[in-house]
Design a protein around this motif. Structure first.
Motif, mmCIF file in Angstrom:
data_model
loop_
_atom_site.group_PDB
_atom_site.id
_atom_site.type_symbol
_atom_site.label_atom_id
_atom_site.label_comp_id
_atom_site.label_asym_id
_atom_site.label_seq_id
_atom_site.Cartn_x
_atom_site.Cartn_y
_atom_site.Cartn_z
ATOM 1 N N VAL A 81 5.549 17.839 -8.662
ATOM 2 C CA VAL A 81 6.119 16.496 -8.677
ATOM 3 C C VAL A 81 5.135 15.536 -8.013
ATOM 4 O O VAL A 81 4.197 15.956 -7.328
ATOM 5 C CB VAL A 81 7.485 16.468 -7.952
ATOM 6 C CG1 VAL A 81 8.522 17.274 -8.741
ATOM 7 C CG2 VAL A 81 7.373 17.002 -6.517
ATOM 8 N N TYR A 82 5.364 14.263 -8.212
ATOM 9 C CA TYR A 82 4.474 13.188 -7.721
ATOM 10 C C TYR A 82 5.378 12.254 -6.947
ATOM 11 O O TYR A 82 6.177 11.525 -7.549
ATOM 12 C CB TYR A 82 3.863 12.521 -8.947
ATOM 13 C CG TYR A 82 2.868 11.389 -8.750
ATOM 14 C CD1 TYR A 82 1.508 11.658 -8.662
ATOM 15 C CD2 TYR A 82 3.277 10.057 -8.737
ATOM 16 C CE1 TYR A 82 0.575 10.627 -8.564
ATOM 17 C CE2 TYR A 82 2.352 9.014 -8.633
ATOM 18 C CZ TYR A 82 0.997 9.309 -8.547
ATOM 19 O OH TYR A 82 0.076 8.289 -8.463
ATOM 20 N N LYS A 83 5.318 12.323 -5.643
ATOM 21 C CA LYS A 83 6.329 11.635 -4.835
ATOM 22 C C LYS A 83 5.698 10.607 -3.899
ATOM 23 O O LYS A 83 4.660 10.863 -3.290
ATOM 24 C CB LYS A 83 7.094 12.670 -3.997
ATOM 25 C CG LYS A 83 7.970 13.595 -4.843
ATOM 26 C CD LYS A 83 9.113 12.827 -5.506
ATOM 27 C CE LYS A 83 9.927 13.708 -6.448
ATOM 28 N NZ LYS A 83 10.916 12.910 -7.218
ATOM 29 N N LEU A 84 6.381 9.482 -3.775
ATOM 30 C CA LEU A 84 5.985 8.485 -2.772
ATOM 31 C C LEU A 84 6.328 9.062 -1.401
ATOM 32 O O LEU A 84 7.494 9.361 -1.136
ATOM 33 C CB LEU A 84 6.759 7.183 -3.010
ATOM 34 C CG LEU A 84 6.414 6.018 -2.085
ATOM 35 C CD1 LEU A 84 4.998 5.511 -2.334
ATOM 36 C CD2 LEU A 84 7.415 4.868 -2.266
ATOM 37 N N VAL A 85 5.328 9.223 -0.540
ATOM 38 C CA VAL A 85 5.581 9.811 0.778
ATOM 39 C C VAL A 85 5.390 8.797 1.902
ATOM 40 O O VAL A 85 5.822 9.031 3.029
ATOM 41 C CB VAL A 85 4.692 11.049 1.036
ATOM 42 C CG1 VAL A 85 5.040 12.161 0.049
ATOM 43 C CG2 VAL A 85 3.207 10.704 0.976
ATOM 44 N N ARG B 22 0.855 -1.185 0.000
ATOM 45 C CA ARG B 22 0.000 0.000 0.000
ATOM 46 C C ARG B 22 0.899 1.247 0.000
ATOM 47 O O ARG B 22 1.880 1.327 0.715
ATOM 48 C CB ARG B 22 -0.917 -0.011 1.216
ATOM 49 C CG ARG B 22 -1.901 1.108 1.230
ATOM 50 C CD ARG B 22 -3.210 0.796 1.963
ATOM 51 N NE ARG B 22 -4.169 1.851 1.640
ATOM 52 C CZ ARG B 22 -4.953 1.832 0.568
ATOM 53 N NH1 ARG B 22 -4.919 0.804 -0.256
ATOM 54 N NH2 ARG B 22 -5.760 2.854 0.313
ATOM 55 N N SER B 23 0.570 2.219 -0.827
ATOM 56 C CA SER B 23 1.449 3.379 -1.026
ATOM 57 C C SER B 23 0.638 4.664 -1.081
ATOM 58 O O SER B 23 -0.529 4.658 -1.466
ATOM 59 C CB SER B 23 2.230 3.224 -2.340
ATOM 60 O OG SER B 23 3.110 2.099 -2.257
ATOM 61 N N PHE C 150 -7.774 1.534 -11.975
ATOM 62 C CA PHE C 150 -7.386 2.126 -10.706
ATOM 63 C C PHE C 150 -8.481 1.836 -9.684
ATOM 64 O O PHE C 150 -9.660 2.129 -9.938
ATOM 65 C CB PHE C 150 -7.161 3.630 -10.860
ATOM 66 C CG PHE C 150 -6.754 4.292 -9.572
ATOM 67 C CD1 PHE C 150 -5.499 4.054 -9.028
ATOM 68 C CD2 PHE C 150 -7.627 5.131 -8.884
ATOM 69 C CE1 PHE C 150 -5.116 4.644 -7.825
ATOM 70 C CE2 PHE C 150 -7.257 5.729 -7.683
ATOM 71 C CZ PHE C 150 -5.995 5.479 -7.159
ATOM 72 N N SER C 151 -8.096 1.269 -8.540
ATOM 73 C CA SER C 151 -9.109 0.909 -7.537
ATOM 74 C C SER C 151 -8.869 1.637 -6.215
ATOM 75 O O SER C 151 -9.483 1.320 -5.204
ATOM 76 C CB SER C 151 -9.084 -0.604 -7.295
ATOM 77 O OG SER C 151 -7.874 -0.971 -6.625
ATOM 78 N N GLY C 152 -7.949 2.588 -6.231
ATOM 79 C CA GLY C 152 -7.591 3.271 -4.993
ATOM 80 C C GLY C 152 -8.393 4.532 -4.746
ATOM 81 O O GLY C 152 -9.478 4.740 -5.304
ATOM 82 N N ARG D 222 -3.443 13.673 -3.569
ATOM 83 C CA ARG D 222 -2.891 12.509 -2.869
ATOM 84 C C ARG D 222 -3.515 11.263 -3.463
ATOM 85 O O ARG D 222 -4.740 11.154 -3.537
ATOM 86 C CB ARG D 222 -3.243 12.605 -1.387
ATOM 87 C CG ARG D 222 -2.566 11.588 -0.527
ATOM 88 C CD ARG D 222 -2.848 11.860 0.941
ATOM 89 N NE ARG D 222 -4.217 11.533 1.274
ATOM 90 C CZ ARG D 222 -4.923 12.145 2.230
ATOM 91 N NH1 ARG D 222 -4.389 13.130 2.931
ATOM 92 N NH2 ARG D 222 -6.149 11.778 2.467
ATOM 93 N N VAL D 223 -2.673 10.358 -3.920
ATOM 94 C CA VAL D 223 -3.137 9.145 -4.601
ATOM 95 C C VAL D 223 -2.715 7.953 -3.753
ATOM 96 O O VAL D 223 -1.532 7.797 -3.428
ATOM 97 C CB VAL D 223 -2.531 9.054 -6.016
ATOM 98 C CG1 VAL D 223 -3.009 7.786 -6.722
ATOM 99 C CG2 VAL D 223 -2.890 10.297 -6.837
ATOM 100 N N GLU D 224 -3.670 7.129 -3.400
ATOM 101 C CA GLU D 224 -3.404 6.053 -2.442
ATOM 102 C C GLU D 224 -3.959 4.739 -2.967
ATOM 103 O O GLU D 224 -5.099 4.672 -3.416
ATOM 104 C CB GLU D 224 -4.071 6.432 -1.105
ATOM 105 C CG GLU D 224 -3.596 5.615 0.049
ATOM 106 C CD GLU D 224 -3.877 6.279 1.412
ATOM 107 O OE1 GLU D 224 -4.194 7.489 1.442
ATOM 108 O OE2 GLU D 224 -3.760 5.568 2.417
ATOM 109 N N GLY D 225 -3.139 3.724 -2.905
ATOM 110 C CA GLY D 225 -3.549 2.397 -3.365
ATOM 111 C C GLY D 225 -2.323 1.504 -3.305
ATOM 112 O O GLY D 225 -1.396 1.762 -2.540
ATOM 113 N N THR D 226 -2.264 0.461 -4.137
ATOM 114 C CA THR D 226 -1.027 -0.307 -4.184
ATOM 115 C C THR D 226 0.023 0.518 -4.938
ATOM 116 O O THR D 226 -0.320 1.383 -5.762
ATOM 117 C CB THR D 226 -1.217 -1.637 -4.929
ATOM 118 O OG1 THR D 226 -1.522 -1.346 -6.297
ATOM 119 C CG2 THR D 226 -2.348 -2.456 -4.309
#
Lengths: 452, 452
Positions: free
Chosen positions: B328-332, B39-40, B100-102, B121-125
């Motif tokens: 930017v689009y960053k994994l947080v 999950r990210s 996309f299922s998040g 904020r984009v959240e899912g796998t």
């Protein structure tokens, strides 16, 4: 049918709506006035290059040909124009049958241009030509701006390959056109899959910081990538500590590691350190790719650094400070009447304000000096001087409505390289300057205005 | 099926290819490593505003929702990826089922933003989120850049309407998005028919110099236009001599003439002269529209001139000097493992070079002062302080893969006007400055990195 069916984030049924409303209302007024069928000549040119630039690059011609061929008013579009009362029924009937049936000549794509160069000439009835103004300018202004930046960057990069990585910094479809224009200007590949799909441009990729951060340790990320992509892959080494990452990278992939990417920091300094470290680790064949807000100046400043390839994003897709050209589409001549064979009258705006144009249908030729190097862009409206007859620049693109000049993108790319190589050496200086060759008008500077 | 069937000058079957290649190869490596389903949380933000700008404008959110919904890998696309050997068969199988299922949260479109604002904020796998990076950034970076310029121009124009006329200065589909973003930023209408068709934006048009030049006399052109479009039309008066054209225009159309357009010269001076002349001719209700490379500074400088409307092209569609944002689009944050309920670990790039990010899933709220004016952009990663609970900025956009926040464009436009009006007065100064409110981080400045 419309593009919503395809999942595209646009919903425009044909190229006919990439058009400013006034093109259609001018058509309506001319149809009513009986002037719509006067034979007309429109030319695309720019009064100046972007400030400090020494040459321009014609790009987008191939896309213009597609757009002209597909400029049709289908029932959805006609319904929209009717519902919004944009034009009357007579005009809608005329539009329903629209197919461009005229002729288009232009500089071949990839050629260089200068102030006043007649980059494209569209000839037919006023009605059929005026409608094409907006979409032709959209394509040429955008694509030529990107190609000009790409050309400067590829000069600066010399033999080192450039990768186009700007998709995320511009509109998603502008990005596809930008990849194409970058390729014309000398880039080797793109990260944009749509550009690979649509235009066959080679696509490449490395990995992002997110991939390293997803894993518990940087080593795990590198192992995962090498396991999946092979030792020839490019590992991103600046998520945590660069020196440690380079050591880990070579431990994981061995000296066969394809490349490392550096995306932050003082690239000159870091590239030297990384090269030394790679060599000490025996990874003498591992390449170094740098990315990080590069433009042609940054690329030039890295010429002496041990860098093997550059990835360029923002500055490429935004034209390196000049995101558009100032090309215009102007009526330069039209028939006296709608009678068959009626003579053409040169026309031009005469008002003050620096926007004066030169009337008359133009030819253009590039004069060479005794060494075969370009010396002047010569433009005229009457007979072509004999000594320039075989140096003419305009070629036939559309004949009687049929596209006659499709060509592969590699031919365009090669043409640009050849055209640039034929300019005086100072063309590729990055410093600001004047156009590298002057534009000379022969046969008189201005056409006669068509009566005020 | 592809867009070639539609006559579009593009040929891309879905939004899934508006994607950098590395998104797919990272997916492949993560699938193989067993980390793809962690999950990210990814966040979109910008580290800084364009130099000198005081606020940013979120635009493109509605287009992002369309793009996410339509992000699918159809057989044509899968065939391309297979043929080019971009990813392996396991990955192609995974992509064939992609939806996309998040969850997506974000600043509502039209809202203002500041450095660090977690705009989306984009959240899912990891797998399903990483693929969306490129297309989300393309849309937000482009549209927000245009909306920010539009917002400054609409501040400068005050109550006078602005017409978007930039289609010919940008990519033909970027132009449609630019019209939309300009409308969000406060423009009243557009010349771009595709934008009218796709987004319902009011469309307008005048006429071009070509229309005057087509006719034997300027008077003939004016008569043709008035005959076709009525006395309420807008006549272009700067093809030959402005004073003579204004006289002719009023003779032809009478004092009911709708408007005249001036497209060259010293607009301040010419507007005053034309206004005086129109008034002397009794055409006191005839409006004056100016166009000619306007930007927000030129618009402001005409505030005291008798101008009724502005047409803006180049500077609007190129973001008035800032054609893209630096979002930017960053994994947080991401889960420790793929186990259900595995805790999230905040992550962030730690290397030097000015690109450090702040780890952890963020909330944001705009704190108001005692007069109800915005005072600070407050961002945190832990519990929201009670006093800010009802000032939170992020709203739910996509829930479990389903878009839940579609809204009409007029609501977005109104939201932007309200958000801007709620900033300190200095927000709309055109002079260069700092962000008009500071960004404050609570709960600690940085998240913990996830082990190096």
């Amino acid at each position: 049918m419309n593009t919503a069916d395809l999942g595209l984030p646009v919903d425009v049924p044909s190229t006919a709506l990439f058009t400013d409303q006034y093109e259609l209302t001018m058509l309506q007024a001319a149809l009513k006035a009986g002037t719509a069928e006067r034979r007309s000549v429109f030319e695309v040119f720019t009064r100046r290059l972007p400030d400090g630039r020494r040459y321009g690059v014609v790009a987008g011609t191939g896309r213009v040909l597609d757009a002209v061929e597909n400029f049709r008013f289908d029932p959805d579009v006609l319904g929209f124009l009717r519902e919004r009362k944009i034009v009357d029924e007579q005009t809608l009937t005329w539009l329903a049958d629209y197919r461009f049936s005229g002729d288009i000549w232009g500089y071949p794509e990839g050629e260089v241009y200068f102030p006043g160069s007649p980059i494209m000439r569209v000839e037919g009835t006023f009605a059929e030509c005026v409608l094409l103004e907006t979409v032709i300018l959209s394509i040429l202004n955008h694509d030529s701006a990107i190609a000009a930046a790409a050309s400067r960057m590829s000069s600066a990069a010399g033999d080192r390959p450039l990768v186009e990585m700007g998709a995320r910094r511009t509109h998603e479809l502008a990005a596809v056109a930008a990849s194409r224009a970058a390729y014309v200007g000398g880039f080797a590949s793109t990260s944009d899959l749509a550009a690979g799909f649509r235009y066959g441009i080679p696509t490449v990729g490395t990995s992002a910081h997110a991939f390293t951060l997803l894993h518990d340790r940087e080593r795990d990320a590198f192992q995962a990538q090498v396991h999946s992509m092979g030792r020839g892959t490019t590992l991103l080494v600046d998520t945590y500590d660069v020196a440690e990452a380079v050591r880990t990278a070579v431990e994981v992939a061995g000296p066969e590691l394809g490349a490392v990417r550096i995306d932050s920091g003082d690239l000159l300094l870091v590239a030297h350190r990384v090269r030394q470290q790679l060599d000490e680790l025996g990874a003498t064949g591992t390449r170094i790719i740098v990315t990080s807000d590069l433009d042609e100046y940054a690329i030039a400043s890295l010429a002496a650094a041990p860098v093997d390839a550059y990835g360029v994003g923002t500055q490429l897709v935004t034209g390196s400070g000049h995101p558009t050209c100032s090309m215009v589409y102007k009526l330069v001549a039209r028939a006296e009447s709608t009678a068959a064979g009626a003579p053409l009258v040169p026309v031009a705006k005469k008002s003050t304000g620096g926007k004066t144009s030169i009337g008359g249908r133009k030819w253009a030729a590039r004069r060479l000096d005794e060494y075969g190097v370009a010396e002047a862009e010569v433009i005229g409206t009457e007979a072509v001087p004999a000594e320039l007859a075989d140096r003419q620049l305009l070629v036939e693109l559309v004949k009687g409505g049929t596209v006659v000049a499709r060509e592969p993108l590699d031919a365009v790319r090669d043409r640009h390289a050849a055209a640039r190589a034929n300019l005086p050496l100072s063309a590729t200086q990055l410093s600001r300057g004047e156009p590298v060759i002057p534009t000379e008008y022969v046969n008189g500077r201005t056409g006669s205005p068509a009566g005020a």
